[in-house]
Motif scaffolding. Structure first.
Motif, PDB file in Angstrom:
ATOM      1  N   ALA A  64     -21.895  -6.059 -14.035  1.00  0.00           N
ATOM      2  CA  ALA A  64     -22.408  -5.162 -15.069  1.00  0.00           C
ATOM      3  C   ALA A  64     -23.352  -5.902 -16.004  1.00  0.00           C
ATOM      4  CB  ALA A  64     -21.248  -4.558 -15.858  1.00  0.00           C
ATOM      5  N   SER A  80     -23.453   5.858 -19.456  1.00  0.00           N
ATOM      6  CA  SER A  80     -22.049   5.474 -19.583  1.00  0.00           C
ATOM      7  C   SER A  80     -21.298   6.419 -20.515  1.00  0.00           C
ATOM      8  CB  SER A  80     -21.955   4.037 -20.103  1.00  0.00           C
ATOM      9  OG  SER A  80     -20.606   3.666 -20.319  1.00  0.00           O
ATOM     10  N   SER A 112     -17.208  -1.107 -18.793  1.00  0.00           N
ATOM     11  CA  SER A 112     -17.647  -2.454 -18.424  1.00  0.00           C
ATOM     12  C   SER A 112     -19.170  -2.532 -18.328  1.00  0.00           C
ATOM     13  CB  SER A 112     -17.025  -2.865 -17.080  1.00  0.00           C
ATOM     14  OG  SER A 112     -17.581  -2.131 -15.998  1.00  0.00           O
ATOM     15  N   LEU A 113     -19.819  -1.405 -18.085  1.00  0.00           N
ATOM     16  CA  LEU A 113     -21.283  -1.362 -18.054  1.00  0.00           C
ATOM     17  C   LEU A 113     -21.851  -1.233 -19.464  1.00  0.00           C
ATOM     18  CD1 LEU A 113     -23.847  -1.197 -16.278  1.00  0.00           C
ATOM     19  CD2 LEU A 113     -23.534   1.280 -16.232  1.00  0.00           C
TER      20      LEU A 113
END
Length: 420
Positions: A64, A80, A112-113
């Motif tokens: 990521a 996201s 996580s991104l």
């Protein structure tokens, strides 16, 4: 501080963060209350709630981070938020632990991104001389939402039920996505000039890890943070189980404890924002010792079933939260300052992966130990280990602080990469 308040891009990013963070704490407290109290989940089952959010970060964090360095960070954050808004709605119909686990795993993947993309964007829009103050303010926002979220969540869960809380959390992600539309567009990355678009993910991960290894402070600091996280998560993930041991524990006590923790984090963040010329490593060691002392007192007072938990639980939460900020804010601020803008995503991807791996092992180990020997001994062991780690750190303090020169050297070597 005044320059930051005039930075429209930074204010916009922090506004989006504040709204989504409030929603996060609304849903987390609702989930823990639902699973830990209403469904009476076992210590290990409670641990899995935290693991489902941590596992994706550990597995996908480095990748990521690379994605956040390659693609438009603003777009990644918006996508996201939108996806997480849809996923949170699934919790409104969850009727089993497995449905909760699956949903949280998916949420964790997109979180996580978001995190390395946000850190990279922060580096784009904030000048280097303002970075420590910016990180402290970010911590203050996080802790403020940690104060407000649990209080509001406890009230909403009591009056309306957990399903409505999850719907509100979904709405906060949607609002955050809309606000992020007004963040300035991406600046050109040095990556496109020096490394090429065909660079392999493996090589880029190695490059990020090599940058961390080049600084003794970063490497030792990451080791300290990771080890401390592993140990404290053994107890932190079992707080709801510890509260159940008290004779007169109200359902709202967990929310009050979390609120106390948020108030402690806010106070520490405010002090760190006012005075940014601190030496990070001693503060980190003091924070590790402080968390150990807080957990030790929680275990001791619970063992003797001490009354007035409505007072001492939030109070110890305050000292624990204050201590936690002394660990994470100085460390992350120093890393943010010393990382070139085109490598911020990769560096924080590696850091988040290591840190969340610790948060995976910690709850599992804590749940297993609490199941075998009980939750109070688990807190005693955790407290002792944290104090021991801090003592070892103070004994090796001089060697580590000599590595601070590496951070300054790194900043001097890459001035052209930090300009936007």
């Amino acid at each position: 501080m005044k320059r930051l308040l005039k930075n429209k891009g930074y204010i916009t990013l922090m506004s989006a963060q504040a709204i989504s963070s409030i929603g996060d704490w609304l849903s987390i407290v609702a989930i823990i209350t639902l699973v830990g109290l209403k469904w009476e989940a076992s210590p290990l089952e409670v641990s899995f709630v935290f693991l489902c959010l941590a596992v994706p970060m550990a597995l996908f964090g480095p990748v990521a981070g690379i994605v956040a360095d390659r693609f438009n960070r603003k777009t990644l954050m918006i996508v996201s938020d939108v996806v997480r808004a849809g996923l949170i709605l699934l919790l409104t119909v969850a009727s089993s632990l497995w449905m909760v686990y699956a949903t949280l795993l998916a949420v964790g993947i997109f979180s996580s991104l978001f995190i390395p993309a946000k850190n990279g964007k922060l580096k784009e829009i904030v000048a280097e001389e303002d970075m420590k103050g910016a990180m402290s303010i970010t911590s203050m926002i996080d802790s403020s939402t940690k104060i407000l979220g649990p209080l509001v969540s406890g009230l909403l869960v009591t009056v309306f039920g957990a399903q409505q809380v999850f719907m509100i959390d979904s709405a906060t992600f949607a609002v955050s996505a809309v606000i992020l539309l007004f963040i300035p567009n991406a600046v050109p990355h040095e990556l496109s000039k020096t490394e090429g678009a065909q660079e392999s993910f493996k090589k880029e991960f190695v490059l990020g890890f090599s940058f961390i290894k080049s600084s003794r402070f970063m490497l030792v600091g990451l080791t300290l943070v990771g080890l401390s996280l592993l140990i404290l998560q053994m107890a932190d993930s079992q707080l709801i189980v510890l509260i159940r041991e008290l004779t007169y524990a109200s359902p709202d006590l967990f929310g009050y404890l979390v609120t106390g923790s948020g108030l402690g984090m806010f106070t520490a963040g405010f002090l760190l924002a006012k005075k940014t010329d601190y030496n990070p490593y001693p503060l980190m060691l003091l924070g590790v010792c402080g968390i150990g002392a807080s957990f030790g007192m929680m275990g001791l007072l619970t063992h003797y079933d001490f009354g007035y938990s409505i007072l001492w639980a939030p109070g110890l939460g305050f000292t624990g939260g204050f201590s936690a900020s002394l660990i994470f804010v100085p460390f992350q601020a120093t890393v943010q300052v010393s990382s070139p803008v085109h490598m911020t995503g990769r560096v924080f991807g590696v850091l988040n992966s290591v840190m969340t791996t610790a948060t995976i092992i910690g709850p599992l180990l804590g749940g297993w130990i609490a199941t075998i020997i009980g939750v109070v001994p688990t807190f005693t062991i955790t407290a002792s280990l944290l104090v021991l780690v801090s003592l070892i750190g103070f004994l090796t303090k001089r060697k580590v602080e000599r590595g601070n020169a590496d951070v300054s050297t790194s900043k001097q070597r890459t001035p052209e990469a930090t300009t936007s």
